[in-house]
Design a protein around this motif. Structure first.
Motif, PDB file in Angstrom:
ATOM      1  N   SER A 191       7.851  15.526  71.006  1.00  0.00           N
ATOM      2  CA  SER A 191       6.823  16.151  70.163  1.00  0.00           C
ATOM      3  C   SER A 191       7.334  17.474  69.581  1.00  0.00           C
ATOM      4  O   SER A 191       7.000  17.831  68.453  1.00  0.00           O
ATOM      5  N   THR A 192       8.152  18.172  70.333  1.00  0.00           N
ATOM      6  CA  THR A 192       8.656  19.460  69.831  1.00  0.00           C
ATOM      7  C   THR A 192       9.637  19.242  68.681  1.00  0.00           C
ATOM      8  O   THR A 192       9.770  20.086  67.797  1.00  0.00           O
ATOM      9  N   PHE A 193      10.304  18.089  68.705  1.00  0.00           N
ATOM     10  CA  PHE A 193      11.222  17.739  67.618  1.00  0.00           C
ATOM     11  C   PHE A 193      10.433  17.307  66.387  1.00  0.00           C
ATOM     12  O   PHE A 193      10.735  17.681  65.255  1.00  0.00           O
ATOM     13  N   GLU A 194       9.368  16.545  66.644  1.00  0.00           N
ATOM     14  CA  GLU A 194       8.534  16.088  65.525  1.00  0.00           C
ATOM     15  C   GLU A 194       7.874  17.256  64.791  1.00  0.00           C
ATOM     16  O   GLU A 194       7.564  17.156  63.616  1.00  0.00           O
ATOM     17  N   ASN A 195       7.681  18.351  65.484  1.00  0.00           N
ATOM     18  CA  ASN A 195       7.032  19.501  64.853  1.00  0.00           C
ATOM     19  C   ASN A 195       7.983  20.406  64.070  1.00  0.00           C
ATOM     20  O   ASN A 195       7.539  21.383  63.466  1.00  0.00           O
ATOM     21  N   VAL A 196       9.267  20.092  64.111  1.00  0.00           N
ATOM     22  CA  VAL A 196      10.227  20.952  63.412  1.00  0.00           C
ATOM     23  C   VAL A 196       9.859  21.115  61.937  1.00  0.00           C
ATOM     24  O   VAL A 196       9.925  22.209  61.377  1.00  0.00           O
ATOM     25  N   GLY A 197       9.422  20.019  61.336  1.00  0.00           N
ATOM     26  CA  GLY A 197       9.061  20.070  59.921  1.00  0.00           C
ATOM     27  C   GLY A 197       7.963  21.095  59.647  1.00  0.00           C
ATOM     28  O   GLY A 197       8.014  21.834  58.673  1.00  0.00           O
ATOM     29  N   ARG A 198       6.983  21.133  60.534  1.00  0.00           N
ATOM     30  CA  ARG A 198       5.892  22.099  60.364  1.00  0.00           C
ATOM     31  C   ARG A 198       6.412  23.523  60.461  1.00  0.00           C
ATOM     32  O   ARG A 198       5.970  24.417  59.746  1.00  0.00           O
ATOM     33  N   TRP A 199       7.352  23.735  61.362  1.00  0.00           N
ATOM     34  CA  TRP A 199       7.921  25.082  61.499  1.00  0.00           C
ATOM     35  C   TRP A 199       8.719  25.471  60.263  1.00  0.00           C
ATOM     36  O   TRP A 199       8.687  26.630  59.840  1.00  0.00           O
TER      37      TRP A 199
END
Lengths: 450, 214
Positions: free
Chosen positions: B98-106
């Motif tokens: 999930s932390t990888f999937e959120n990279v785009g948001r960051w």
């Protein structure tokens, strides 16, 4: 040096420790020799473990004297310890301390407690004796009414209400629907009627099922909760990692972690507009710690539910700081920080100018944590308990008191800050140096608007 | 007397570390700045701050590194932290997809708030936890490629690649800056929006430069 814009009292003998060499170091400034002036707030000296009138249980949960840094190895303040921050003018004040304790005990033993009087005493700091703080905080937060005769029924009611919250909110949707079915269908749903051997299973309806996206879907909300629960779990695991009470693999620590998780989870579910925000664990921790260490075993056993209601009460004054939707409103965290800035400008314009105009330090960079976490991270654990005594008891309310204390924290470092640049000042404010807490609270009290 | 400590020809670069909660941002920073690691470090609330220097081409380059809170709630308040940043480490935890999937948001967050071009590196942290890895090296690499980021897996716990990662970002900023300085006149007009404080003292020693990732 121009001292314009600084209130008279800032230049009083209290600040420049009267004996010859003027202080170069803030530490000296913050520790006025006890002989030169009589500090209105007396240092907490070693207390002899005298029997408490509230409770006769042994083993006070807290060190009965100002902790040395080695006792509570606080991570925030562990570095750069000068050791000079917390020594106390022991013998002289112990008498006053004992008498203050006697005052509290006397007030607490009245049939109907005078809250105004209690606030007055508590704002000077409470003795670290077991039980006293636990009881006083409950009174200050309005969890217990001043009338002692109501306590047992009030507590029984609240504690059973919490038990109900736990049953309703900490179950997964299968359990909830099963329970709803049971109460709906009454006897007809008796598992005995089902074919023998079949496991009772909850019915998956069209309205609600694990893949439902409906906003009223228990299942959808359950999965949304999982994210929050994981966040709570991660943060609870790293609450006060330096204290065995909260951290480690012991059964005690595990049980305490579970209690914190339960409280935060229930709070998040009952407050969908805020849910869980990182740092709430740090606000809950002191409350739970104090209640759990109540020598009255009956109270300690219900520390979790008592802490829940007191946490809710405390948060009601501060919840807006946690609410993202309110960030830009007059009650949100940004405005609260602006108020701190204005307070500093009002009391010490030279320092305000240096920080915000000359070195361009956005107060958010340090005050965000100070304010949202009620100073729990800036000092060691026991010191923050003393700060909270004042926060909770001040009649002007915790938020106003907090801002005054934050302002005092800045003023107390003024010499170092005025000599510092952006980098050194921000580092200093993000790692607030060990300090004489009583003196800090005294200065904060002086900032009260007339 | 107090406000010009940063005098001289040194460079000061602002770098932010972003990413989900508990991916190890704070430990990456303390590993780099103080060579320390705390297995039980607390959640960062608001922002924390460290400085570290290195020498490039005989010049002292100072990095001012900002460590921010991971939870979404803090994003509105943390927007000020992005201001003036010329480098960013976007961190995920290789054991939590999930932390990888959120990279785009960051990355979106970074692009929205940064007022200049930023040298970015994607960091897959906790690579010491190979046995419970959930994001492969290839996944990390290909995301970095498609987004035009540097990529590196690190371990704040055993120090793997930590220094290298920070220094790579700092070098990139430096080289972008030197390159731009050479051409500064011709680019000035065009890049006037991509401003960054090249701090000589604390006043507006502002120069313009642009930096591209690679």
């Amino acid at each position: 040096m121009a001292k314009k814009g600084i209130p008279e009292w800032l230049n009083s003998s209290l600040w420049s420790s009267s004996p010859p060499p003027p202080p170069i170091d803030d530490r000296l400034l913050r520790n006025p020799p006890a002989t030169s002036v009589t500090p209105p707030i007396v240092e907490r000296p070693p207390l002899s473990p005298s029997p408490s009138a509230i409770s006769t249980a042994p083993a006070p949960p807290l060190p009965a004297r100002p902790p040395s840094k080695s006792e509570i190895n606080d991570l925030q303040n562990g570095t750069g310890n000068d050791g000079a921050g917390i020594d106390s003018p022991a013998a002289a004040s112990s008498v006053e301390d004992v008498s203050r304790k006697a005052q509290v005990v006397a007030e607490l033993s009245k049939k109907v407690i005078d809250l105004k009087e209690l606030r007055k005493i508590a704002s000077q700091g409470l003795p670290d004796d077991a039980g006293i703080r636990s009881l006083v905080w409950k009174l200050l937060l309005g969890y217990l009414s001043p009338d002692r005769s109501l306590w047992s029924s009030e507590l029984a009611k609240k504690r059973s209400q919490y038990k109900q919250f736990k049953e309703e909110l900490l179950m997964n949707p299968s359990e909830v629907t099963r329970k709803m079915d049971k109460s709906k269908g009454g006897d007809s749903n008796d598992p005995k009627i089902e074919s023998p051997g079949a496991l009772s299973r909850s019915e998956i309806t069209h309205e609600d099922h694990p893949l439902s996206l409906g906003t009223t879907s228990l299942w959808n909300n359950f999965f949304k909760d999982t994210e929050v629960l994981e966040q709570i779990d991660r943060d609870v695991m790293r609450t006060h990692p330096d204290m065995h009470f909260f951290s480690g693999d012991s059964a005690v620590a595990k049980a305490n972690q579970d209690a914190l998780k339960n409280v935060l989870t229930i709070f998040a579910k009952l407050n969908p507009g805020i849910r869980y925000v990182q740092g709430m664990n740090e606000i809950l921790a002191p409350i739970y710690y104090i209640f759990k260490n109540d020598p009255d075993k009956g109270n300690a056993a219900f520390a979790e539910s008592d802490a829940f209601f007191c946490f809710v009460e405390l948060m009601s004054g501060f919840r807006d700081n946690f609410c993202q939707q309110l960030d830009n409103s007059v009650v949100g965290i940004r405005y609260t920080i602006t108020r701190l800035s204005l307070l500093l400008k009002h009391h010490d314009e030279e320092l305000w100018r240096h920080l915000e105009v000359t070195t361009k330090i956005n107060p958010q960079f340090y005050a965000f944590r100070w304010i949202t976490l009620l100073l729990t991270q800036e000092f060691n654990f026991v010191e923050s308990l003393h700060i909270w005594d004042t926060l909770l008891s001040d009649p002007e309310g915790p938020q106003e008191t907090l801002l005054r204390i934050c302002c005092a924290m800045l003023i107390l470092l003024r010499r170092r800050l005025l000599a510092g640049d952006f980098t050194s000042n921000l580092k200093l404010l993000q790692n607030y140096p060990p300090s004489n807490i009583s003196h800090m609270l005294y200065v904060a009290d002086k900032l009260r608007s007339k | 007397m107090s406000d010009d400590d940063e005098r001289g020809e040194e460079y000061l670069f602002k770098i932010v570390i972003i990413g989900d909660s508990a991916v190890g941002k704070s430990n990456l920073l303390t590993r780099y700045a103080r060579n320390e690691f705390n297995p039980n470090s607390k959640a960062t609330i608001g922002v924390e701050f460290q400085t570290q220097s290195m020498v490039i081409d005989g010049k002292e380059v100072k990095a001012q590194i900002w460590d921010t809170a991971g939870q979404e709630r803090f994003r509105a308040v943390t927007s000020a932290y992005y201001r003036g940043a010329v480098g960013a480490l976007v961190v995920y935890d290789i054991t939590r997809s999930s932390t990888f999937e959120n990279v785009g948001r960051w990355l979106d967050e970074l692009n929205t708030h940064s007022d200049t071009t930023v040298a970015k590196m994607l960091i897959g942290n906790k690579c010491d936890l190979e046995s419970i890895r959930a994001v492969s090296v290839e996944e990390g690499k290909s995301l970095a490629e498609s987004e035009g980021l540097f990529f590196m897996e690190t371990s704040a716990l055993d120090s793997t690649n930590v220094k290298t990662a920070f220094e790579m970002v700092i070098r990139e900023i430096y080289s972008n800056m030197s390159r731009k300085q050479l051409n500064s006149d011709s680019y000035k007009e065009e890049l006037s929006s991509n401003r960054v404080s090249l701090v000589k003292n604390d006043n507006e020693g502002t120069k313009t430069f642009s930096c591209c990732s690679r």
